[in-house]
Scaffold this motif. Sequence first.
Motif, PDB file in Angstrom:
ATOM      1  N   LEU A 187       0.858  -1.142  -0.037  1.00 41.90           N
ATOM      2  CA  LEU A 187      -0.034  -0.088   0.040  1.00 41.90           C
ATOM      3  C   LEU A 187       0.840   1.216   0.157  1.00 41.90           C
ATOM      4  O   LEU A 187       0.449   2.535  -0.415  1.00 41.90           O
ATOM      5  CB  LEU A 187      -0.880   0.009   1.224  1.00 41.90           C
ATOM      6  CG  LEU A 187      -1.823  -1.020   1.237  1.00 41.90           C
ATOM      7  CD1 LEU A 187      -2.625  -1.057   2.640  1.00 41.90           C
ATOM      8  CD2 LEU A 187      -2.918  -0.836  -0.062  1.00 41.90           C
ATOM      9  N   ASN A 188       2.014   1.076   0.306  1.00 41.38           N
ATOM     10  CA  ASN A 188       2.925   2.295   0.266  1.00 41.38           C
ATOM     11  C   ASN A 188       3.389   3.001  -0.949  1.00 41.38           C
ATOM     12  O   ASN A 188       3.963   3.927  -0.926  1.00 41.38           O
ATOM     13  CB  ASN A 188       4.174   1.982   1.206  1.00 41.38           C
ATOM     14  CG  ASN A 188       4.966   3.083   1.618  1.00 41.38           C
ATOM     15  OD1 ASN A 188       4.186   4.323   1.874  1.00 41.38           O
ATOM     16  ND2 ASN A 188       6.310   3.015   1.591  1.00 41.38           N
ATOM     17  N   TYR A 189       3.214   1.854  -1.775  1.00 36.96           N
ATOM     18  CA  TYR A 189       3.635   2.370  -3.319  1.00 36.96           C
ATOM     19  C   TYR A 189       2.284   2.938  -3.973  1.00 36.96           C
ATOM     20  O   TYR A 189       1.079   2.562  -3.706  1.00 36.96           O
ATOM     21  CB  TYR A 189       4.007   1.291  -4.153  1.00 36.96           C
ATOM     22  CG  TYR A 189       5.471   0.587  -3.887  1.00 36.96           C
ATOM     23  CD1 TYR A 189       6.413   1.732  -4.298  1.00 36.96           C
ATOM     24  CD2 TYR A 189       5.826  -0.249  -2.839  1.00 36.96           C
ATOM     25  CE1 TYR A 189       7.857   1.093  -3.969  1.00 36.96           C
ATOM     26  CE2 TYR A 189       6.931  -0.630  -2.459  1.00 36.96           C
ATOM     27  CZ  TYR A 189       8.121   0.156  -2.945  1.00 36.96           C
ATOM     28  OH  TYR A 189       9.279  -0.292  -2.702  1.00 36.96           O
ATOM     29  N   ARG A 190       2.385   3.555  -4.963  1.00 30.30           N
ATOM     30  CA  ARG A 190       1.221   4.282  -5.755  1.00 30.30           C
ATOM     31  C   ARG A 190       0.548   3.256  -6.397  1.00 30.30           C
ATOM     32  O   ARG A 190       1.173   2.481  -7.288  1.00 30.30           O
ATOM     33  CB  ARG A 190       1.864   5.475  -6.632  1.00 30.30           C
ATOM     34  CG  ARG A 190       2.258   6.735  -5.876  1.00 30.30           C
ATOM     35  CD  ARG A 190       2.698   7.781  -6.672  1.00 30.30           C
ATOM     36  NE  ARG A 190       3.185   8.962  -6.234  1.00 30.30           N
ATOM     37  CZ  ARG A 190       3.682  10.083  -6.638  1.00 30.30           C
ATOM     38  NH1 ARG A 190       3.589  10.202  -8.129  1.00 30.30           N
ATOM     39  NH2 ARG A 190       4.011  11.145  -6.062  1.00 30.30           N
ATOM     40  N   MET A 191      -0.737   3.036  -6.175  1.00 26.56           N
ATOM     41  CA  MET A 191      -1.477   2.101  -6.863  1.00 26.56           C
ATOM     42  C   MET A 191      -2.744   2.376  -7.019  1.00 26.56           C
ATOM     43  O   MET A 191      -3.151   3.485  -6.216  1.00 26.56           O
ATOM     44  CB  MET A 191      -1.353   0.643  -6.075  1.00 26.56           C
ATOM     45  CG  MET A 191      -1.963   0.986  -4.879  1.00 26.56           C
ATOM     46  SD  MET A 191      -1.730  -0.464  -3.801  1.00 26.56           S
ATOM     47  CE  MET A 191      -2.757  -1.873  -4.822  1.00 26.56           C
ATOM     48  N   ARG A 192      -3.617   1.928  -8.006  1.00 26.64           N
ATOM     49  CA  ARG A 192      -5.010   2.405  -8.308  1.00 26.64           C
ATOM     50  C   ARG A 192      -5.959   2.077  -6.999  1.00 26.64           C
ATOM     51  O   ARG A 192      -5.534   0.843  -6.633  1.00 26.64           O
ATOM     52  CB  ARG A 192      -5.402   1.951  -9.736  1.00 26.64           C
ATOM     53  CG  ARG A 192      -4.583   2.270 -10.782  1.00 26.64           C
ATOM     54  CD  ARG A 192      -5.413   1.774 -12.064  1.00 26.64           C
ATOM     55  NE  ARG A 192      -4.977   2.305 -13.264  1.00 26.64           N
ATOM     56  CZ  ARG A 192      -5.122   2.126 -14.642  1.00 26.64           C
ATOM     57  NH1 ARG A 192      -6.019   1.239 -14.862  1.00 26.64           N
ATOM     58  NH2 ARG A 192      -4.622   2.704 -15.478  1.00 26.64           N
TER      59      ARG A 192
END
Length: 331
Positions: A127-132
């Motif tokens: 969740l720490n990475y940018r994701m849709r």
Amino acid sequence: MATSTTNEPLGGTPSGPPSPADGAGTGRRLGALLHRLDVKGAPYAFVAPFFVIFAAFSFYPLVYTSWISLHDVELATLDVMKWVGFGNYVDLWGDSRFWNALRNTISIGVLSTVPQLMMALGLAHLLNYRMRASLFFRVASLVPYATSVAAAALVFTMIFERDFGMINWALGTVGVDPVSWEAEKWPAQTAISTMVIWRWTGYNALLYLAAMQAVPADRYEAAALDGASRWQQFTHVTIPGIRATIVFTIVLSTVGATQLFGEPLIFGQGPNGVTGGADSQYQTLGLLLYEEGWKNYQMGRSAAVAWAMFLLLVLAFAAQRVLARLRARQS
């Protein structure tokens, strides 16, 4: 010879109404006093409600429970107490049910805490990475925590049911015989641990996520320039950066595992819930406390179990502090 009729007070000071200067001085002194009281007393007034509530609902019950644990007292007659000193603790030390409940509490705690925190750490890293739809996944991770313990335990009880449960149905499709999840020790403890993992993984993941977002980005940039992979950044940058939060979640999970009560109680589906199964194969310290106090009506022994749980937590935290200091000295 005429004499003066003017009355003068002793000391030679003329009498009369106070001057405006005297009233102003008194007002200034009173204002200064109120200001000092406001500056020094306001902080105590703001925090006083917390201490009042803590004293009424935490400190007093703690002291009263310790007092009850030193007496032989029944639930129906709480006003009739017989002093036994540390007799309840001595009986507890020699009671095999206490040691069985302690072993079950530790084993269920390990089965639920270790996978739970590892899964929460991995989920937070994703969740720490940018994701849709990241906001959706963050909110969804809190749904198990917001769900009632009773409702969740009932659902999992049906899932782990021996004859019609979904887990045994799935195992049957691959040729595995049905498992008696409630009747056997390790299957029962695994099922209870699964409930705990499902409920608390998302909550801990959000704690880790908040800590990860506080790690400075330049650390990751420096690691990337040095050729570190994603996994190396995670192990050498992220984990050290959120170590304090990891320790906090370990402490929180340890307290929760020691006080585990609702899940095994409902998993027993009836009288076996209080005793932790027919052979007490999953009875925790929380269930033993309830059994002694509200089934056997022995409030003194129940209070002794409560204080034993508290002392175990104190010993666990003291051991953690000693290990942390030894690790710091070695490093």
